[in-house]
Design an enzyme around this catalytic site. Structure first.
Site, PDB file in Angstrom:
ATOM      1  CE  LYS A  77     -30.776 -15.439 -14.918  1.00  4.95           C
ATOM      2  NZ  LYS A  77     -31.323 -16.118 -16.101  1.00  4.95           N
ATOM      3  CG  ASP A 113     -34.354 -18.633 -16.600  1.00  5.28           C
ATOM      4  OD1 ASP A 113     -35.226 -17.779 -16.813  1.00  5.28           O
ATOM      5  OD2 ASP A 113     -33.195 -18.342 -16.244  1.00  5.28           O
TER       6      ASP A 113
HETATM    7  P1  NAP Z   1     -24.017 -17.645 -21.761  1.00  3.28           P
HETATM    8  O1  NAP Z   1     -24.183 -18.215 -20.401  1.00  3.28           O
HETATM    9  O2  NAP Z   1     -22.971 -16.627 -21.999  1.00  3.28           O
HETATM   10  O3  NAP Z   1     -23.804 -18.893 -22.774  1.00  3.28           O
HETATM   11  C1  NAP Z   1     -23.674 -18.682 -24.156  1.00  3.28           C
HETATM   12  C2  NAP Z   1     -23.303 -19.972 -24.866  1.00  3.28           C
HETATM   13  O4  NAP Z   1     -23.195 -19.681 -26.248  1.00  3.28           O
HETATM   14  C3  NAP Z   1     -21.953 -20.550 -24.450  1.00  3.28           C
HETATM   15  O5  NAP Z   1     -21.946 -21.942 -24.657  1.00  3.28           O
HETATM   16  C4  NAP Z   1     -20.997 -19.860 -25.432  1.00  3.28           C
HETATM   17  O6  NAP Z   1     -19.805 -20.556 -25.670  1.00  3.28           O
HETATM   18  C5  NAP Z   1     -21.844 -19.887 -26.683  1.00  3.28           C
HETATM   19  N1  NAP Z   1     -21.416 -18.838 -27.612  1.00  3.28           N
HETATM   20  C6  NAP Z   1     -21.343 -17.514 -27.346  1.00  3.28           C
HETATM   21  N2  NAP Z   1     -20.897 -16.852 -28.428  1.00  3.28           N
HETATM   22  C7  NAP Z   1     -20.655 -17.792 -29.370  1.00  3.28           C
HETATM   23  C8  NAP Z   1     -20.164 -17.749 -30.700  1.00  3.28           C
HETATM   24  N3  NAP Z   1     -19.831 -16.588 -31.296  1.00  3.28           N
HETATM   25  N4  NAP Z   1     -20.027 -18.905 -31.383  1.00  3.28           N
HETATM   26  C9  NAP Z   1     -20.367 -20.071 -30.799  1.00  3.28           C
HETATM   27  N5  NAP Z   1     -20.835 -20.193 -29.535  1.00  3.28           N
HETATM   28  C10 NAP Z   1     -20.985 -19.067 -28.835  1.00  3.28           C
HETATM   29  O7  NAP Z   1     -25.373 -16.963 -22.242  1.00  3.28           O
HETATM   30  P2  NAP Z   1     -26.872 -17.378 -21.822  1.00  3.28           P
HETATM   31  O8  NAP Z   1     -27.254 -16.663 -20.586  1.00  3.28           O
HETATM   32  O9  NAP Z   1     -26.983 -18.860 -21.893  1.00  3.28           O
HETATM   33  O10 NAP Z   1     -27.714 -16.690 -23.018  1.00  3.28           O
HETATM   34  C11 NAP Z   1     -27.623 -17.184 -24.335  1.00  3.28           C
HETATM   35  C12 NAP Z   1     -28.782 -16.654 -25.182  1.00  3.28           C
HETATM   36  O11 NAP Z   1     -30.006 -17.091 -24.621  1.00  3.28           O
HETATM   37  C13 NAP Z   1     -28.867 -15.122 -25.203  1.00  3.28           C
HETATM   38  O12 NAP Z   1     -29.208 -14.744 -26.508  1.00  3.28           O
HETATM   39  C14 NAP Z   1     -29.990 -14.802 -24.248  1.00  3.28           C
HETATM   40  O13 NAP Z   1     -30.662 -13.603 -24.565  1.00  3.28           O
HETATM   41  C15 NAP Z   1     -30.899 -15.997 -24.448  1.00  3.28           C
HETATM   42  N6  NAP Z   1     -31.735 -16.290 -23.278  1.00  3.28           N
HETATM   43  C16 NAP Z   1     -33.096 -16.287 -23.449  1.00  3.28           C
HETATM   44  C17 NAP Z   1     -33.919 -16.563 -22.379  1.00  3.28           C
HETATM   45  C18 NAP Z   1     -35.410 -16.535 -22.537  1.00  3.28           C
HETATM   46  O14 NAP Z   1     -36.131 -16.455 -21.541  1.00  3.28           O
HETATM   47  N7  NAP Z   1     -35.907 -16.634 -23.742  1.00  3.28           N
HETATM   48  C19 NAP Z   1     -33.366 -16.862 -21.107  1.00  3.28           C
HETATM   49  C20 NAP Z   1     -31.959 -16.873 -20.972  1.00  3.28           C
HETATM   50  C21 NAP Z   1     -31.157 -16.577 -22.078  1.00  3.28           C
HETATM   51  P3  NAP Z   1     -18.431 -20.222 -24.894  1.00  3.28           P
HETATM   52  O15 NAP Z   1     -18.654 -20.723 -23.487  1.00  3.28           O
HETATM   53  O16 NAP Z   1     -17.407 -20.956 -25.643  1.00  3.28           O
HETATM   54  O17 NAP Z   1     -18.273 -18.722 -24.936  1.00  3.28           O
END
Ligand code: NAP
Length: 290
Positions: A77, A113
């Site tokens: 992305k 998004d």
């Molecule tokens: P990402 O870029 O990896 O970001 C994840 C965030 O969550 C980061 O701030 C990370 O912190 C934190 N995190 C991860 N594991 C954690 C834990 N065990 N405890 C506390 N904080 C934690 O992921 P993303 O792309 O944003 O996706 C996140 C979620 O959103 C996923 O479940 C994804 O499926 C969902 N999503 C949904 C849509 C939709 O269209 N509905 C679109 C995009 C994403 P650190 O940086 O400290 O690791």
């Protein structure tokens, strides 16, 4: 499921794709192809596994093969931005592109998004005017949520386990919107949580298979009128949403955001509004198979 049957694939078909690595899990081909057939459009949408080191070649190849456009997903992305000719203003602020339109050889990047996020909120009657939001997490989904909330005039506080990451995310938006970021264990964040009209989880906590997990939320502090939004869509009701409901709060899952981002991409490629009810139906059917 009521999709039209007169779909064909020939020399006039306009091609679309999603690029990612891995990509076999993508729900987009099923959702987009169903909507394309329903709209009787001679387009086809395929999933392409593309490694990071091949992204430039792939993007240029799709341009050379006159693809009408493509989606990009994890891990491309941000990297895709280097290979585009133009990037929409919101995608520039977010620093990520998930949709590319090929306009006669010019590749233009968008981030749908953020659109999908706000569209799902307005669909359930959330009016952003003068509202405050607390966003949990500081990754890609948080960027989209903060962009759409900030642009709609919502005051946003981002909280994450890593306060520096939350502050850095907020700093990206600071010259555009009213956004701040901090460690979610701080008193300041607890205050923001107690003032929030909207609480958004953008962490993967609660997503399959970690369904018993959730971010830390003190329900005694959350307003009785707050809407609790989890961007996760598998499971459809995360532990966070179950607890919110048990406290009498309104909830929303990530299904509408996913469909909304796809619908906006569909419109950018075809100029036609897709049938989002059908897209939702297909999405649910695909998820039920997994
Ligand atoms: P990402 O870029 O990896 O970001 C994840 C965030 O969550 C980061 O701030 C990370 O912190 C934190 N995190 C991860 N594991 C954690 C834990 N065990 N405890 C506390 N904080 C934690 O992921 P993303 O792309 O944003 O996706 C996140 C979620 O959103 C996923 O479940 C994804 O499926 C969902 N999503 C949904 C849509 C939709 O269209 N509905 C679109 C995009 C994403 P650190 O940086 O400290 O690791």
């Amino acid at each position: 499921m009521n999709t039209k049957q007169n779909f064909f694939y020939d020399g006039t078909t306009q091609n679309l794709a999603v690029l990612g690595w891995p990509i076999s899990h993508s729900l987009s081909p099923a959702m987009q192809n169903a909507a394309l057939r329903q709209a009787n459009l001679n387009f086809a949408y395929i999933a392409l596994p593309v490694k990071t080191e091949d992204l430039a070649t792939a993007a240029n190849g799709l341009r050379a093969m006159n693809f009408r456009g493509f989606n990009v997903t994890i891990p491309h992305k941000t990297a895709i931005m280097d290979y585009l000719d133009e990037i929409d203003a919101a995608a520039q602020i977010i620093g990520a592109v998930n949709t590319v339109v090929n306009d006669n050889g010019k590749l233009i990047g968008y981030n749908t998004d953020a659109y999908g996020f706000m569209n799902s909120l307005t669909k359930v009657g959330f009016s952003p005017d003068g509202r405050q939001a607390a966003v949990l997490g500081a990754g890609g989904a948080a960027l989209a949520a903060v962009q759409s909330l900030g642009a709609a005039g919502v005051r946003v506080t981002v909280g994450a386990r890593n306060g520096d990451k939350a502050a850095a995310l907020a700093a990206k938006f600071a010259s555009h919107y009213d956004v701040c970021g901090m460690d979610w264990q701080t008193k300041e964040f607890l205050t923001a949580l107690s003032e929030a009209d909207l609480l958004v989880n953008t962490t993967p906590l609660g997503m399959k298979p970690q369904v018993e997990t959730m971010p830390p939320v003190d329900w005694t502090k959350v307003k009785a009128t707050a809407l609790v939004y989890d961007v996760i869509y598998t499971p459809s009701k995360t532990r966070l949403l179950k607890e919110a409901e048990a406290h009498g709060l309104a909830t929303l899952n990530g299904e509408g955001m996913l469909v909304g981002q796809g619908a906006k991409a569909f419109f950018l490629w075809t100029g036609v509004q897709p049938d989002t009810d059908l897209m939702t139906e297909v999405l649910r059917a695909e998820l039920a198979k997994r």
